[in-house]
Design a protein around this motif. Sequence first.
Motif, PDB file in Angstrom:
ATOM      1  N   VAL A 299       0.847  -1.196   0.000  1.00  0.00           N
ATOM      2  CA  VAL A 299       0.000   0.000   0.000  1.00  0.00           C
ATOM      3  C   VAL A 299       0.879   1.241   0.000  1.00  0.00           C
ATOM      4  O   VAL A 299       1.680   1.457   0.922  1.00  0.00           O
ATOM      5  N   MET A 301       1.913   5.028   0.547  1.00  0.00           N
ATOM      6  CA  MET A 301       1.526   5.919   1.644  1.00  0.00           C
ATOM      7  C   MET A 301       1.748   7.397   1.340  1.00  0.00           C
ATOM      8  O   MET A 301       1.426   8.240   2.172  1.00  0.00           O
ATOM      9  N   ARG A 304      -1.437   9.258   1.649  1.00  0.00           N
ATOM     10  CA  ARG A 304      -2.223   8.969   2.847  1.00  0.00           C
ATOM     11  C   ARG A 304      -1.749   9.774   4.052  1.00  0.00           C
ATOM     12  O   ARG A 304      -2.410   9.799   5.073  1.00  0.00           O
ATOM     13  N   LEU A 319       3.893   0.284   2.469  1.00  0.00           N
ATOM     14  CA  LEU A 319       3.728  -0.661   3.570  1.00  0.00           C
ATOM     15  C   LEU A 319       3.603  -2.072   3.031  1.00  0.00           C
ATOM     16  O   LEU A 319       2.854  -2.326   2.086  1.00  0.00           O
ATOM     17  N   SER A 323      -0.576  -7.064   7.650  1.00  0.00           N
ATOM     18  CA  SER A 323      -1.793  -6.257   7.638  1.00  0.00           C
ATOM     19  C   SER A 323      -2.156  -5.802   6.232  1.00  0.00           C
ATOM     20  O   SER A 323      -3.217  -5.248   6.018  1.00  0.00           O
ATOM     21  N   ARG A 324      -1.257  -6.035   5.278  1.00  0.00           N
ATOM     22  CA  ARG A 324      -1.542  -5.722   3.881  1.00  0.00           C
ATOM     23  C   ARG A 324      -1.905  -6.982   3.108  1.00  0.00           C
ATOM     24  O   ARG A 324      -1.769  -7.049   1.898  1.00  0.00           O
ATOM     25  N   HIS A 352      -6.039   1.548   5.413  1.00  0.00           N
ATOM     26  CA  HIS A 352      -4.735   2.136   5.711  1.00  0.00           C
ATOM     27  C   HIS A 352      -4.801   3.654   5.740  1.00  0.00           C
ATOM     28  O   HIS A 352      -4.508   4.341   4.780  1.00  0.00           O
ATOM     29  N   THR A 353      -5.195   4.138   6.897  1.00  0.00           N
ATOM     30  CA  THR A 353      -5.300   5.569   7.160  1.00  0.00           C
ATOM     31  C   THR A 353      -3.981   6.101   7.711  1.00  0.00           C
ATOM     32  O   THR A 353      -3.056   5.333   8.016  1.00  0.00           O
ATOM     33  N   LYS A 356      -3.187   4.563  11.022  1.00  0.00           N
ATOM     34  CA  LYS A 356      -2.580   3.233  10.954  1.00  0.00           C
ATOM     35  C   LYS A 356      -1.105   3.340  10.580  1.00  0.00           C
ATOM     36  O   LYS A 356      -0.267   2.572  11.062  1.00  0.00           O
ATOM     37  N   LEU A 357      -0.795   4.294   9.714  1.00  0.00           N
ATOM     38  CA  LEU A 357       0.588   4.526   9.338  1.00  0.00           C
ATOM     39  C   LEU A 357       1.422   4.908  10.553  1.00  0.00           C
ATOM     40  O   LEU A 357       2.519   4.371  10.775  1.00  0.00           O
TER      41      LEU A 357
END
Length: 453
Positions: A299, A301, A304, A319, A323-324, A352-353, A356-357
């Motif tokens: 993902v 970023m 984001r 990322l 979790s991805r 993935h906000t 979360k990052l």
Amino acid sequence: MGCIRFISTTTVQPTFHKELTQRIELTPWDLQLLLLDHIQKGLLFHKPKSSTYEQDPIPSLTEHLKHSLSLTLDIFYPLAGRLAITEIEDDNTTSFSVDCNGAGAEFVHAVADGVTVADILDSVLVPDDIVHSFFLMNGVLNYEGSGSKPLLAVQITELVDGIFIGCTMNHSVVDGSSFWHFFNTWSEISRRGSTNCGKISQPPPAFGRQFLNGMIDLPVRLPNFQNKIPKLRFSAPLLQQRVFHFSKQKIAQLKAKANAEMGTTRISLLQELLAHLWVSVTRNQRLETDQETQYKVPVGMRQRLQPPLPDQYLGNAVLFGISRTVTMKAGEVLERGLGFVAWEMSKMVALHTEEKLRSFLECWVQEPKLLTEGNMAANALVTSSSPRFNVYGNDFGWGRPVGVRNSAGNKSHGKITVFAGVEEGSIDIEACLLAETLEAMANDSEFMDVVTM
């Protein structure tokens, strides 16, 4: 088929080289890739026919490319540096940074005797033995890029009727966005010539790490790093690669189908295309219905963060990890089909906000987790690259490329590499799988009906 002959090896430094003392610290996004291979991607061109190179085409061309590369390194000066490793004996920790010392990039001119453009483009399977020889630093892990090893190595390979420009870059220093930003800048400087390189349209790279202020402190110190290095390299099974081409029209039809099945408009064209591939791979691997299968979707970023990181940020902003990952039973993938699988991917990406990052960065510093070839290849499909990258706009002064290929770096079972296709709106997917799986997919009418031959 002929073999590679190496004609010359030189070190290319920035044109206006001066001793620099700047260091750029690596972030957790960078550090997680230390035990993986370099990024290795390259472009295939027909041999130049311009009068500029008529007298002695290849030597003149390589000198031109070396000079334009030197000018490009004035802008991307960290890539002319070296990876610096600092070890603290008191607490047995290690930190990594880029030493912007201007030591230079490696530049090699080679000849592939008897190899033609058609040998690369017209082969059903990617001819690995040929393509891999177009790249330098095969098998070198990112953390090994210290001391005398360059962060950037370029090989210009002369074919019977073409030129291949292969770039190898340290993946702990750049991601795909940074890689193609460099390539786009170099090609434009080459095309415009040294007298116009100050007027290029490409924005300069951004090196700052200020966006991490308030989240984590730099440098990040890794405890017991030497103990994390695998004693043996991961040994993948015998794999083959095939490039599948999807036209703009076929992609649009597939996207409409996936969204209609789920009653939404949120499924992206890439998500539905990867879902289509996942369904076919699952079907043709003949997995048991209750066997778990996974798709690991990195993902990006940059957009984001608040405020967003600039597109030209030089470094990793992607990322990876558990979790991805979308995990499903093989039977569920086949029974629920395209729309459902694509929707599961879409939901995972939407999670993935920025919050979360921030959590990822803070947790990673407390307990660093390094990716390896083994844990990236654990019975899963893994996507790299993006159709958003400007691949076919890289005109060095004698025309657009006719193909793009990868080397052996980070190739494991299930590695799926995505590129924009040569026609506008089309997409190419290179799938690295067992030979029997690729053969079965070629006979899978449901999958191949969407592939453009």
